[in-house]
Design a protein around this motif. Sequence first.
Motif, PDB file in Angstrom:
ATOM      1  N   ARG A  63      37.110  41.542  47.448  1.00 43.88           N
ATOM      2  CA  ARG A  63      35.818  42.223  47.392  1.00 43.88           C
ATOM      3  C   ARG A  63      34.850  41.484  46.471  1.00 43.88           C
ATOM      4  NH1 ARG A  63      36.441  48.818  47.607  1.00 43.88           N
ATOM      5  NH2 ARG A  63      37.663  48.888  49.533  1.00 43.88           N
ATOM      6  N   ALA A  64      35.357  40.981  45.356  1.00 43.11           N
ATOM      7  CA  ALA A  64      34.509  40.208  44.439  1.00 43.11           C
ATOM      8  C   ALA A  64      34.000  38.952  45.133  1.00 43.11           C
ATOM      9  CB  ALA A  64      35.298  39.840  43.184  1.00 43.11           C
ATOM     10  N   ARG A  65      34.869  38.298  45.898  1.00 44.98           N
ATOM     11  CA  ARG A  65      34.460  37.096  46.637  1.00 44.98           C
ATOM     12  C   ARG A  65      33.387  37.428  47.668  1.00 44.98           C
ATOM     13  NH1 ARG A  65      35.415  35.444  51.435  1.00 44.98           N
ATOM     14  NH2 ARG A  65      37.023  37.017  51.781  1.00 44.98           N
ATOM     15  N   ARG A  66      33.563  38.515  48.383  1.00 43.80           N
ATOM     16  CA  ARG A  66      32.580  38.890  49.405  1.00 43.80           C
ATOM     17  C   ARG A  66      31.244  39.275  48.775  1.00 43.80           C
ATOM     18  NH1 ARG A  66      37.059  41.729  51.631  1.00 43.80           N
ATOM     19  NH2 ARG A  66      36.158  43.720  51.039  1.00 43.80           N
ATOM     20  N   ARG A  67      31.289  39.955  47.620  1.00 47.16           N
ATOM     21  CA  ARG A  67      30.041  40.293  46.925  1.00 47.16           C
ATOM     22  C   ARG A  67      29.305  39.034  46.497  1.00 47.16           C
ATOM     23  NH1 ARG A  67      33.100  44.587  44.588  1.00 47.16           N
ATOM     24  NH2 ARG A  67      33.547  43.301  42.757  1.00 47.16           N
ATOM     25  N   SER A  68      30.042  38.060  45.986  1.00 49.75           N
ATOM     26  CA  SER A  68      29.424  36.787  45.598  1.00 49.75           C
ATOM     27  C   SER A  68      28.784  36.110  46.792  1.00 49.75           C
ATOM     28  CB  SER A  68      30.469  35.857  44.960  1.00 49.75           C
ATOM     29  OG  SER A  68      30.903  36.348  43.716  1.00 49.75           O
ATOM     30  N   GLU A  69      29.484  36.112  47.905  1.00 53.44           N
ATOM     31  CA  GLU A  69      28.951  35.493  49.122  1.00 53.44           C
ATOM     32  C   GLU A  69      27.673  36.193  49.565  1.00 53.44           C
ATOM     33  OE1 GLU A  69      32.177  35.650  51.853  1.00 53.44           O
ATOM     34  OE2 GLU A  69      33.165  33.858  51.048  1.00 53.44           O
ATOM     35  N   ARG A  70      27.649  37.521  49.459  1.00 54.95           N
ATOM     36  CA  ARG A  70      26.449  38.262  49.861  1.00 54.95           C
ATOM     37  C   ARG A  70      25.279  37.951  48.927  1.00 54.95           C
ATOM     38  NH1 ARG A  70      30.208  42.508  50.888  1.00 54.95           N
ATOM     39  NH2 ARG A  70      29.755  43.477  48.870  1.00 54.95           N
ATOM     40  N   ARG A  71      25.558  37.875  47.627  1.00 57.21           N
ATOM     41  CA  ARG A  71      24.484  37.560  46.674  1.00 57.21           C
ATOM     42  C   ARG A  71      23.950  36.147  46.882  1.00 57.21           C
ATOM     43  NH1 ARG A  71      27.761  40.682  43.055  1.00 57.21           N
ATOM     44  NH2 ARG A  71      28.835  38.777  42.425  1.00 57.21           N
ATOM     45  N   ILE A  72      24.840  35.211  47.153  1.00 59.80           N
ATOM     46  CA  ILE A  72      24.407  33.831  47.399  1.00 59.80           C
ATOM     47  C   ILE A  72      23.561  33.769  48.672  1.00 59.80           C
ATOM     48  CG2 ILE A  72      25.216  31.516  48.011  1.00 59.80           C
ATOM     49  CD1 ILE A  72      27.642  32.057  46.161  1.00 59.80           C
ATOM     50  N   LYS A  73      23.984  34.470  49.703  1.00 57.03           N
ATOM     51  CA  LYS A  73      23.218  34.500  50.954  1.00 57.03           C
ATOM     52  C   LYS A  73      21.863  35.157  50.747  1.00 57.03           C
ATOM     53  CE  LYS A  73      23.501  35.902  55.804  1.00 57.03           C
ATOM     54  NZ  LYS A  73      24.342  36.566  56.832  1.00 57.03           N
TER      55      LYS A  73
END
Length: 260
Positions: A63-73
């Motif tokens: 979940r932390a990885r996916r949140r980071s990916e969303r913020r980067i996007k």
Amino acid sequence: MTSKPRRGLTEQAADAAIDTACRMLRLPTVRAQFPDLAEAAAREQMSYRGFLAELLMAECDDRARRRSERRIKAAGFPREKSLRAFDFTANPTVDPAVINTLATCDWVKKSLPLCLIGDSGTGKSHLLIALGTEAAMAGYRVRYTLATKLVNELVEAADDKQLTKTINRYGRVDLLCVDELGYMELDRRGAELLFQVLTEREEKASVAIASNESFSGWTKTFTDPRLCAAIVDRLTFGGNIVETGTDSYRLAQTRATQQA
């Protein structure tokens, strides 16, 4: 771990129940990794608590990885750039220790500005994007934009009587990355609107800019001397200034490739 089914469930029924529960509870990582982790737990004779911890930590990490990916996007970076890929040996002007300190994002936490100043091809945009990416991965809301694009958006918003809404939208991000400041001359109106954005963020949220002009040359972009001085003050007060130099390592790499 015992393989004895609980409540009379067969192994197949138990797997189906776990799959259904994971869907209902929105635990996609547990659902995907449960079979492999269950087999590993059985082989290693892991305790029930240990097995549960492995499952839950896998879900948290993913979940932390996916949140980071969303913020980067959501930041809108034009391309991927990382500090790991920055060639410090090709540009000795840039101090790795300074950049590594900036990568901790303490300056973003403290709402301080960052200025990356240097000629084209010296890596300032690379560093801007890479440090913005580090901030996004650290949990901060980041937005990237070109200076001219930002000013044009502000002008259009002012014409449509949406200026306050637009400025507030930019004000909600923790770090605003403005690239290519200084490449084009801004008229007084555009400069004043940009100044409003910077003023709204002062001491409340960070701004990072990349510019090909030294501060003394910003009068080419901001033709009003007083406004220019005020903008420089907003972008430098208490902040960090990183000079990337004048020698284009990008050009040097191109020449080296051609000569090879």
